[in-house]
Design a protein around this motif. Structure first.
Motif, mmCIF file in Angstrom:
data_model
loop_
_atom_site.group_PDB
_atom_site.id
_atom_site.type_symbol
_atom_site.label_atom_id
_atom_site.label_comp_id
_atom_site.label_asym_id
_atom_site.label_seq_id
_atom_site.Cartn_x
_atom_site.Cartn_y
_atom_site.Cartn_z
ATOM 1 N N THR A 6 0.844 -1.191 0.000
ATOM 2 C CA THR A 6 0.000 0.000 0.000
ATOM 3 C C THR A 6 0.882 1.245 0.000
ATOM 4 O O THR A 6 2.119 1.163 0.053
ATOM 5 N N VAL A 7 0.241 2.394 -0.031
ATOM 6 C CA VAL A 7 0.975 3.656 0.039
ATOM 7 C C VAL A 7 1.811 3.715 1.318
ATOM 8 O O VAL A 7 2.925 4.257 1.335
ATOM 9 N N LEU A 8 1.274 3.143 2.379
ATOM 10 C CA LEU A 8 1.975 3.133 3.663
ATOM 11 C C LEU A 8 3.346 2.467 3.527
ATOM 12 O O LEU A 8 4.354 2.975 4.043
ATOM 13 N N HIS A 9 3.381 1.339 2.833
ATOM 14 C CA HIS A 9 4.643 0.624 2.646
ATOM 15 C C HIS A 9 5.634 1.443 1.818
ATOM 16 O O HIS A 9 6.829 1.512 2.141
ATOM 17 N N TRP A 10 5.140 2.057 0.753
ATOM 18 C CA TRP A 10 6.023 2.821 -0.122
ATOM 19 C C TRP A 10 6.563 4.071 0.573
ATOM 20 O O TRP A 10 7.716 4.463 0.349
ATOM 21 N N VAL A 11 5.749 4.686 1.420
ATOM 22 C CA VAL A 11 6.212 5.868 2.165
ATOM 23 C C VAL A 11 7.312 5.467 3.145
ATOM 24 O O VAL A 11 8.324 6.164 3.284
ATOM 25 N N TYR A 12 7.113 4.335 3.812
ATOM 26 C CA TYR A 12 8.139 3.846 4.748
ATOM 27 C C TYR A 12 9.447 3.587 4.001
ATOM 28 O O TYR A 12 10.529 3.992 4.446
ATOM 29 N N LEU A 13 9.369 2.928 2.842
ATOM 30 C CA LEU A 13 10.552 2.630 2.043
ATOM 31 C C LEU A 13 11.219 3.913 1.543
ATOM 32 O O LEU A 13 12.448 4.040 1.554
ATOM 33 N N LEU A 14 10.370 4.882 1.125
ATOM 34 C CA LEU A 14 10.906 6.162 0.655
ATOM 35 C C LEU A 14 11.713 6.849 1.748
ATOM 36 O O LEU A 14 12.808 7.374 1.499
ATOM 37 N N PHE A 15 11.191 6.830 2.964
ATOM 38 C CA PHE A 15 11.883 7.504 4.053
ATOM 39 C C PHE A 15 13.169 6.785 4.450
ATOM 40 O O PHE A 15 14.108 7.422 4.942
ATOM 41 N N ILE A 16 13.246 5.482 4.242
ATOM 42 C CA ILE A 16 14.510 4.780 4.469
ATOM 43 C C ILE A 16 15.588 5.341 3.544
ATOM 44 O O ILE A 16 16.709 5.639 3.975
ATOM 45 N N PHE A 17 15.231 5.522 2.270
ATOM 46 C CA PHE A 17 16.199 6.067 1.313
ATOM 47 C C PHE A 17 16.545 7.519 1.638
ATOM 48 O O PHE A 17 17.699 7.940 1.498
ATOM 49 N N ILE A 18 15.558 8.294 2.080
ATOM 50 C CA ILE A 18 15.821 9.687 2.452
ATOM 51 C C ILE A 18 16.774 9.747 3.642
ATOM 52 O O ILE A 18 17.707 10.559 3.673
ATOM 53 N N ILE A 19 16.551 8.877 4.626
ATOM 54 C CA ILE A 19 17.412 8.851 5.811
ATOM 55 C C ILE A 19 18.843 8.505 5.414
ATOM 56 O O ILE A 19 19.806 9.128 5.891
ATOM 57 N N ILE A 20 19.000 7.511 4.533
ATOM 58 C CA ILE A 20 20.341 7.153 4.066
ATOM 59 C C ILE A 20 20.995 8.339 3.357
ATOM 60 O O ILE A 20 22.175 8.644 3.581
ATOM 61 N N ALA A 21 20.232 9.040 2.515
ATOM 62 C CA ALA A 21 20.772 10.191 1.787
ATOM 63 C C ALA A 21 21.209 11.297 2.749
ATOM 64 O O ALA A 21 22.271 11.910 2.574
ATOM 65 N N VAL A 22 20.406 11.547 3.771
ATOM 66 C CA VAL A 22 20.746 12.572 4.758
ATOM 67 C C VAL A 22 22.015 12.190 5.514
ATOM 68 O O VAL A 22 22.866 13.039 5.799
ATOM 69 N N MET A 23 22.155 10.904 5.831
ATOM 70 C CA MET A 23 23.364 10.441 6.513
ATOM 71 C C MET A 23 24.602 10.605 5.641
ATOM 72 O O MET A 23 25.677 10.975 6.133
ATOM 73 N N ILE A 24 24.448 10.320 4.348
ATOM 74 C CA ILE A 24 25.573 10.492 3.420
ATOM 75 C C ILE A 24 26.028 11.946 3.404
ATOM 76 O O ILE A 24 27.220 12.247 3.328
ATOM 77 N N MET A 25 25.074 12.871 3.509
ATOM 78 C CA MET A 25 25.389 14.308 3.530
ATOM 79 C C MET A 25 25.876 14.768 4.899
ATOM 80 O O MET A 25 26.118 15.951 5.123
ATOM 81 N N ARG A 26 25.999 13.806 5.858
ATOM 82 C CA ARG A 26 26.486 14.080 7.207
ATOM 83 C C ARG A 26 25.602 15.092 7.934
ATOM 84 O O ARG A 26 26.091 15.978 8.632
ATOM 85 N N ARG A 27 24.324 14.962 7.744
ATOM 86 C CA ARG A 27 23.364 15.817 8.445
ATOM 87 C C ARG A 27 22.540 14.968 9.405
ATOM 88 O O ARG A 27 22.417 13.750 9.245
ATOM 89 N N ASP A 28 21.960 15.618 10.407
ATOM 90 C CA ASP A 28 21.147 14.895 11.386
ATOM 91 C C ASP A 28 19.842 14.426 10.756
ATOM 92 O O ASP A 28 19.251 15.109 9.911
ATOM 93 N N THR A 29 19.380 13.275 11.208
ATOM 94 C CA THR A 29 18.194 12.652 10.620
ATOM 95 C C THR A 29 16.926 12.844 11.452
ATOM 96 O O THR A 29 15.873 12.343 11.088
ATOM 97 N N THR A 30 17.011 13.566 12.567
ATOM 98 C CA THR A 30 15.867 13.684 13.474
ATOM 99 C C THR A 30 14.629 14.221 12.770
ATOM 100 O O THR A 30 13.530 13.659 12.890
ATOM 101 N N LEU A 31 14.764 15.299 12.033
ATOM 102 C CA LEU A 31 13.610 15.910 11.361
ATOM 103 C C LEU A 31 12.976 14.939 10.377
ATOM 104 O O LEU A 31 11.747 14.784 10.341
ATOM 105 N N VAL A 32 13.802 14.270 9.586
ATOM 106 C CA VAL A 32 13.283 13.328 8.594
ATOM 107 C C VAL A 32 12.531 12.191 9.278
ATOM 108 O O VAL A 32 11.442 11.793 8.837
ATOM 109 N N CYS A 33 13.088 11.660 10.356
ATOM 110 C CA CYS A 33 12.446 10.539 11.064
ATOM 111 C C CYS A 33 11.100 10.946 11.647
ATOM 112 O O CYS A 33 10.114 10.199 11.558
ATOM 113 N N ILE A 34 11.040 12.120 12.237
ATOM 114 C CA ILE A 34 9.785 12.572 12.854
ATOM 115 C C ILE A 34 8.714 12.826 11.795
ATOM 116 O O ILE A 34 7.552 12.451 11.966
ATOM 117 N N ILE A 35 9.111 13.439 10.685
ATOM 118 C CA ILE A 35 8.146 13.647 9.593
ATOM 119 C C ILE A 35 7.672 12.297 9.061
ATOM 120 O O ILE A 35 6.486 12.113 8.759
#
Length: 465
Positions: A6-35
């Motif tokens: 469902t959309v729920l699954h795809w959103v969860y997967l999308l945020f996994i990739f966003i979190i990885i991208a934020v980590m690569i940029m050496r930025r904190d992931t708190t905002l992304v995780c909460i959103i």
């Protein structure tokens, strides 16, 4: 049985990739995780108030899951402070200094002692306990300060922390995210930790010896005098007899704890509680003996210092752990039974879907977990991303049908070796500061050995899955 995504699954997967991208940029992931938590709650419940409340409740859930680990680390740091200030650590370590006669012995003795002490105290307090005592000894026999820093770093923040077999903070995080028992991760990690540790430390030692022979690394006499001056301060609060008594009593009590864990089959939270309770009583006894009438107040003071350290270290971990708990049991605990019918959890559903559309092999799975673990370590914590490694290990193991424990352990090892304090410069500060060397130079010298170790360990994991 899997379900249609469902959309729920795809959103969860999308945020996994966003979190990885934020980590690569050496930025904190708190905002992304909460959103991400908010959007998952909004999609699942269609209620703005429930989604907003879910953000807060998810943090409570994560803290509840992590609280035992946070507290035991806090009291360990508190005890290390009082041991350092009273000089008990000097007495505990001094017998081993007699075995350090050459640069080679200095490297390996310091390394193995650091590994053992780190298993009980964690590496950062262990660096403080060992460094101020053993570094002058190492310098006198010809091991440069950078060599001592490498040994403490690789054995402590590498081998000991990546396995974390006594305190069990790391395996609990990865096991929870992967949805398997802590004991499974610990057992699976043993051969990988041994391979990674052996390859990395031998490679680092060979490179170090090469530079010493070339004269590229030398010992400065001024360093020895400065260290001797520092280690002679503030150690007169206990008599010599009392220091010896505590120096013997502390390891005996901790070894009794380990014996109790084996005899009574204590693991995870029970093992953590046993260690934590013992350490609290040791802390109180030392404080009362050292500070006399001020002992009551000093107990509180040391505990506050420990709690400040514990929550500072785990502050970045809580939001990201909260997000990855949403992939499994945490979602139902926070938002209720709102997942689609027959769902076995978001991560499980994604794993089933992946197995059907893109069957994977062990080589791809092992390589991916090492890369993901290394990427999550780029934030310099090592711990903030290992929940992601556990979650992805669950997904890949579901797809290939086996190896969840090995994949989880591999991701954990990669994340902690990179981010726990062997490669990321800002995570190397404790060892670099104690040894008075540049953190970036220490990271540069660790880089090639750690990369070699990760490659060899990943190949080994392919045969163990």
């Amino acid at each position: 049985m899997g379900i249609d995504l469902t959309v729920l699954h795809w959103v969860y997967l999308l945020f996994i990739f966003i979190i990885i991208a934020v980590m690569i940029m050496r930025r904190d992931t708190t905002l992304v995780c909460i959103i991400g938590i908010f959007l998952l709650g909004l999609l699942a419940t269609s209620s703005l108030t429930t989604a907003l409340g879910g953000v807060f409740n998810s943090l409570i859930y994560a803290i509840t899951q992590l609280l035992g680990t946070i507290l035991v680390i806090s009291v360990i740091v508190a005890m290390s402070h009082v041991m350092t200030k009273t000089g008990i650590n000097d007495v505990m370590i001094s017998p081993f200094s007699k075995f350090i006669k050459t640069p080679t012995l200095a490297f390996w003795v310091i390394g193995f002692l650091m590994m053992v002490v780190s298993l009980f105290f964690w590496p950062t307090p262990a660096v403080a306990l060992l460094g101020v005592v053993l570094l002058p000894v190492a310098l006198r026999v010809g091991l440069p300060a950078i060599g001592a820093a490498i040994a403490m770093n690789l054995f402590g923040h590498g081998i000991a922390l990546s396995g974390d077999y006594i305190i069990q903070g790391a395996p609990k995080l990865t096991a929870d995210a992967a949805g398997i028992p802590v004991s499974d991760v610990m057992v699976a990690s043993v051969p990988l930790v041994i391979i990674m540790g052996a390859v990395t430390t031998v490679a680092a030692f060979i490179l170090l010896k090469r530079d010493i022979k070339r004269g590229a690394l030398v010992v400065d006499a001024a360093e020895i005098k400065e260290l001797d001056r520092k280690t002679s301060r503030g150690k007169e609060t206990l008599s010599r007899k009392s220091k010896v008594l505590f120096a013997v009593l502390i390891p005996v009590l901790l070894l009794l704890d380990v014996t109790g864990m084996i005899l009574f089959h204590l693991q995870g939270g029970d093992a953590t509680a046993l260690i934590g309770g013992t350490i609290i009583f040791i802390l109180m006894a030392i404080s009362l003996a050292a500070h006399k009438n001020k002992g009551l107040e000093k107990i509180t003071e040391y505990l506050i210092e420990g709690f400040q350290f514990g929550f500072k270290v785990f502050g970045p971990v809580i939001p990201i752990a909260a997000f990855f708990y949403m992939g499994d049991s945490g979602f139902q605990a926070v938002f209720g039974n709102v997942l689609p019918a027959h769902s076995e959890g978001i991560v499980n559903d994604l794993g089933f879907a992946l197995a059907h559309v893109a069957p994977l092999n062990t080589e791809v799975a092992a390589g991916t977990l090492t890369i993901v673990g290394a990427i999550t370590g780029l934030d310099g914590s090592g711990f903030s991303g290992i929940s992601l490694a556990g979650s992805i290990a669950h997904l890949f193991a579901t797809a290939i049908g086996s190896g969840i424990d090995t994949l989880t352990a591999l991701g954990q090892i990669a994340a902690i070796w990179v981010g726990g304090g062997t490669l990321v410069p800002w995570a190397l500060i404790p060892a670099a500061a104690i040894c008075n060397v540049d953190a970036f130079e220490l990271a540069r010298r660790n880089l090639l050995p750690v990369i070699i170790g990760l490659v060899v360990t990943t190949i080994a994991a392919m045969f163990l899955i």
